[in-house]
Design a protein around this motif. Structure first.
Motif, PDB file in Angstrom:
ATOM      1  N   CYS A 131      11.896 -59.341 -27.247  1.00 50.68           N
ATOM      2  CA  CYS A 131      11.777 -57.949 -26.842  1.00 50.68           C
ATOM      3  C   CYS A 131      12.613 -57.105 -27.795  1.00 50.68           C
ATOM      4  CB  CYS A 131      12.250 -57.749 -25.403  1.00 50.68           C
ATOM      5  SG  CYS A 131      12.132 -56.043 -24.828  1.00 50.68           S
ATOM      6  N   LEU A 132      11.952 -56.213 -28.515  1.00 48.19           N
ATOM      7  CA  LEU A 132      12.620 -55.366 -29.503  1.00 48.19           C
ATOM      8  C   LEU A 132      12.760 -53.958 -28.964  1.00 48.19           C
ATOM      9  CD1 LEU A 132      10.753 -56.506 -32.752  1.00 48.19           C
ATOM     10  CD2 LEU A 132      12.830 -57.453 -31.735  1.00 48.19           C
ATOM     11  N   LEU A 133      13.952 -53.394 -29.088  1.00 49.99           N
ATOM     12  CA  LEU A 133      14.215 -52.027 -28.658  1.00 49.99           C
ATOM     13  C   LEU A 133      14.293 -51.127 -29.876  1.00 49.99           C
ATOM     14  CD1 LEU A 133      17.020 -52.659 -25.992  1.00 49.99           C
ATOM     15  CD2 LEU A 133      14.531 -52.714 -25.683  1.00 49.99           C
ATOM     16  N   VAL A 140      17.424 -51.644 -32.359  1.00 50.17           N
ATOM     17  CA  VAL A 140      18.760 -51.668 -31.771  1.00 50.17           C
ATOM     18  C   VAL A 140      18.829 -52.730 -30.686  1.00 50.17           C
ATOM     19  CG1 VAL A 140      19.120 -49.200 -32.229  1.00 50.17           C
ATOM     20  CG2 VAL A 140      18.272 -49.933 -29.975  1.00 50.17           C
ATOM     21  N   LYS A 141      20.052 -53.042 -30.274  1.00 50.70           N
ATOM     22  CA  LYS A 141      20.268 -53.910 -29.110  1.00 50.70           C
ATOM     23  C   LYS A 141      21.340 -53.272 -28.257  1.00 50.70           C
ATOM     24  CE  LYS A 141      19.278 -57.090 -26.402  1.00 50.70           C
ATOM     25  NZ  LYS A 141      19.606 -56.142 -25.338  1.00 50.70           N
ATOM     26  N   THR A 142      21.128 -53.334 -26.941  1.00 51.22           N
ATOM     27  CA  THR A 142      22.043 -52.709 -25.992  1.00 51.22           C
ATOM     28  C   THR A 142      22.766 -53.759 -25.158  1.00 51.22           C
ATOM     29  OG1 THR A 142      20.257 -52.540 -24.359  1.00 51.22           O
ATOM     30  CG2 THR A 142      20.611 -50.637 -25.800  1.00 51.22           C
ATOM     31  N   TYR A 196      22.685 -50.828 -33.982  1.00 51.45           N
ATOM     32  CA  TYR A 196      21.604 -50.934 -34.962  1.00 51.45           C
ATOM     33  C   TYR A 196      21.588 -52.346 -35.547  1.00 51.45           C
ATOM     34  CZ  TYR A 196      18.819 -50.195 -39.180  1.00 51.45           C
ATOM     35  OH  TYR A 196      17.863 -50.292 -40.154  1.00 51.45           O
ATOM     36  N   VAL A 197      20.401 -52.948 -35.550  1.00 52.59           N
ATOM     37  CA  VAL A 197      20.306 -54.320 -36.061  1.00 52.59           C
ATOM     38  C   VAL A 197      19.243 -54.479 -37.138  1.00 52.59           C
ATOM     39  CG1 VAL A 197      21.244 -55.410 -33.990  1.00 52.59           C
ATOM     40  CG2 VAL A 197      18.784 -54.993 -34.134  1.00 52.59           C
ATOM     41  N   GLY A 198      18.546 -53.395 -37.501  1.00 51.21           N
ATOM     42  CA  GLY A 198      17.595 -53.541 -38.594  1.00 51.21           C
ATOM     43  C   GLY A 198      16.341 -52.709 -38.442  1.00 51.21           C
ATOM     44  N   ASP A 199      15.359 -53.077 -39.226  1.00 49.99           N
ATOM     45  CA  ASP A 199      14.072 -52.381 -39.271  1.00 49.99           C
ATOM     46  C   ASP A 199      13.055 -53.132 -38.415  1.00 49.99           C
ATOM     47  OD1 ASP A 199      12.006 -50.571 -40.411  1.00 49.99           O
ATOM     48  OD2 ASP A 199      11.277 -52.451 -41.267  1.00 49.99           O
ATOM     49  N   PRO A 200      12.387 -52.458 -37.474  1.00 48.96           N
ATOM     50  CA  PRO A 200      11.467 -53.164 -36.579  1.00 48.96           C
ATOM     51  C   PRO A 200      10.285 -53.795 -37.311  1.00 48.96           C
ATOM     52  CG  PRO A 200      11.323 -50.776 -36.252  1.00 48.96           C
ATOM     53  CD  PRO A 200      12.511 -51.029 -37.107  1.00 48.96           C
ATOM     54  N   ILE A 201       9.779 -53.153 -38.361  1.00 45.21           N
ATOM     55  CA  ILE A 201       8.646 -53.720 -39.091  1.00 45.21           C
ATOM     56  C   ILE A 201       9.056 -55.017 -39.782  1.00 45.21           C
ATOM     57  CG2 ILE A 201       6.953 -53.349 -40.912  1.00 45.21           C
ATOM     58  CD1 ILE A 201       6.501 -51.621 -38.430  1.00 45.21           C
ATOM     59  N   ASN A 202      10.246 -55.032 -40.356  1.00 48.16           N
ATOM     60  CA  ASN A 202      10.740 -56.257 -40.992  1.00 48.16           C
ATOM     61  C   ASN A 202      10.914 -57.371 -39.966  1.00 48.16           C
ATOM     62  OD1 ASN A 202      11.843 -57.688 -43.359  1.00 48.16           O
ATOM     63  ND2 ASN A 202      13.755 -57.634 -42.202  1.00 48.16           N
ATOM     64  N   ALA A 203      11.405 -57.009 -38.773  1.00 46.78           N
ATOM     65  CA  ALA A 203      11.551 -58.012 -37.716  1.00 46.78           C
ATOM     66  C   ALA A 203      10.199 -58.599 -37.332  1.00 46.78           C
ATOM     67  CB  ALA A 203      12.221 -57.383 -36.497  1.00 46.78           C
ATOM     68  N   VAL A 204       9.178 -57.752 -37.239  1.00 44.72           N
ATOM     69  CA  VAL A 204       7.834 -58.230 -36.907  1.00 44.72           C
ATOM     70  C   VAL A 204       7.340 -59.204 -37.967  1.00 44.72           C
ATOM     71  CG1 VAL A 204       5.408 -57.544 -36.690  1.00 44.72           C
ATOM     72  CG2 VAL A 204       7.178 -56.247 -35.505  1.00 44.72           C
ATOM     73  N   ARG A 205       7.584 -58.902 -39.232  1.00 47.08           N
ATOM     74  CA  ARG A 205       7.146 -59.801 -40.315  1.00 47.08           C
ATOM     75  C   ARG A 205       7.799 -61.177 -40.184  1.00 47.08           C
ATOM     76  NH1 ARG A 205       8.003 -54.981 -44.631  1.00 47.08           N
ATOM     77  NH2 ARG A 205       5.916 -54.036 -44.476  1.00 47.08           N
ATOM     78  N   GLU A 210       4.294 -63.904 -28.352  1.00 37.09           N
ATOM     79  CA  GLU A 210       3.974 -62.533 -27.948  1.00 37.09           C
ATOM     80  C   GLU A 210       5.185 -61.673 -28.288  1.00 37.09           C
ATOM     81  OE1 GLU A 210       2.970 -60.321 -23.676  1.00 37.09           O
ATOM     82  OE2 GLU A 210       2.330 -62.401 -23.991  1.00 37.09           O
ATOM     83  N   LEU A 211       4.998 -60.376 -28.384  1.00 36.69           N
ATOM     84  CA  LEU A 211       6.092 -59.484 -28.733  1.00 36.69           C
ATOM     85  C   LEU A 211       6.049 -58.244 -27.847  1.00 36.69           C
ATOM     86  CD1 LEU A 211       8.391 -59.245 -30.882  1.00 36.69           C
ATOM     87  CD2 LEU A 211       6.796 -57.880 -32.254  1.00 36.69           C
ATOM     88  N   ILE A 212       7.216 -57.843 -27.351  1.00 38.50           N
ATOM     89  CA  ILE A 212       7.355 -56.589 -26.607  1.00 38.50           C
ATOM     90  C   ILE A 212       8.196 -55.635 -27.449  1.00 38.50           C
ATOM     91  CG2 ILE A 212       8.266 -55.465 -24.531  1.00 38.50           C
ATOM     92  CD1 ILE A 212       7.927 -58.131 -23.054  1.00 38.50           C
ATOM     93  N   VAL A 213       7.710 -54.421 -27.636  1.00 35.73           N
ATOM     94  CA  VAL A 213       8.461 -53.382 -28.337  1.00 35.73           C
ATOM     95  C   VAL A 213       8.578 -52.175 -27.412  1.00 35.73           C
ATOM     96  CG1 VAL A 213       8.563 -51.837 -30.316  1.00 35.73           C
ATOM     97  CG2 VAL A 213       7.674 -54.160 -30.599  1.00 35.73           C
ATOM     98  N   VAL A 214       9.812 -51.702 -27.208  1.00 37.12           N
ATOM     99  CA  VAL A 214      10.052 -50.570 -26.316  1.00 37.12           C
ATOM    100  C   VAL A 214      10.839 -49.493 -27.048  1.00 37.12           C
ATOM    101  CG1 VAL A 214      11.067 -49.797 -24.140  1.00 37.12           C
ATOM    102  CG2 VAL A 214      10.065 -52.090 -24.296  1.00 37.12           C
TER     103      VAL A 214
END
Length: 270
Positions: free
Chosen positions: A9-11, A18-20, A28-37, A46-50
């Motif tokens: 689950c990516l926020l 980010v992570k809370t 801040y932990v990075g770029d969401p597109i890079n994480a998806v790659r 499966e992936l959840i993005v919020v």
């Protein structure tokens, strides 16, 4: 055979990943597109993005970000954040997203669930319940909205039952109290919701190791096991490292689910 789903689950906040901790202290932990790659390479289930700001700021979903995520993503994608109307849901689905998560709107306008299910299909509608015991009554679970800042007075069991009756395809139960702590899932909360509905259920909040995921599946069989910190941090110092269990590790967890399912008399979802 039916298998449990292991779901990062990516926020997203201000376009960044980010992570809370307990819905606070976004790091801040990075770029969401890079994480998806990276998750593509790791063959994520499966992936959840919020987008955690959209509802609080009363703004539209970020369709550009959603399109970029869906274009890059090679696994089923669930998006949530700022979703209030059926038209928004249809637009998000048209961008290549498989599931749309609704949270505050499921409380304020529950008819959205049935209207959206009729338009795009129940399988695409996920109701997310953010739950705490630190609300008005500390001895009772309560659903909250707007990043945990607004109490609703709703018990998660009542909320889950209503979501099922209105045609939702899945429920996510997210523990605010366990969020980011990496101290394990709130199993009592999950049990209460699991026993109240027959819909596919995903648990989120607190996973700190693969043992936590295996333990969740050992208790509940075929279930969605979602986590945030576990898949973006590594080690006791929480160094940022996108990670995910290997195929062998997933197979071991799946075998736990198979045993749990037989013990309970069969799979209970999907």
């Amino acid at each position: 055979m039916l298998r449990p789903r292991i779901i990062p689950c990516l926020l997203v906040k201000n376009g960044g990943l980010v992570k809370t901790v307990q819905f606070d202290q976004p790091k801040y932990v990075g770029d969401p597109i890079n994480a998806v790659r990276i998750f593509n390479e790791k063959e994520v289930d499966e992936l959840i993005v919020v987008d955690i700001d959209a509802t609080v700021q009363s703004r539209e979903p970020d369709y550009t970000l959603i399109k970029n995520l869906a274009t890059e993503c090679r696994m089923p994608l669930c998006y949530g954040g700022g979703v209030k109307t059926v038209d928004q849901i249809e637009r998000i689905i048209s961008l290549g997203v498989e599931k749309v998560a609704i949270s505050s709107a499921a409380v304020s306008t529950p008819e959205l669930i049935s209207e959206a299910a009729a338009r795009v299909g129940s399988q695409s509608i996920v109701v997310v319940m953010d739950v705490t015991k630190n609300g008005r009554n500390s001895n009772r679970y309560e659903v909250c909205t707007h990043n945990g800042t607004r109490s609703t007075g709703l018990h998660p069991v009542a909320c889950a039952k209503r979501a099922q009756a209105l045609g939702a395809g899945e429920v996510v139960v997210n523990s605010i109290d366990q969020d980011g702590t990496m101290q394990g899932y709130d199993l009592d909360l999950i049990r209460e919701v699991r026993e109240s509905i027959s819909l596919p259920l995903t648990a989120l909040g607190g996973a700190g190791s693969l043992k936590d995921i295996a333990g969740l599946i050992d208790l509940f069989g075929i279930i969605g096991a979602a986590a945030g910190s576990l898949f973006v941090f590594k080690g006791k110092y929480r160094a940022v490292l996108i990670n995910y269990p290997s195929r062998a590790e997933k197979d071991g967890i799946a075998s736990v689910a198979s045993i749990a399912s037989v013990a309970s008399g069969g799979a209970s979802e999907e």
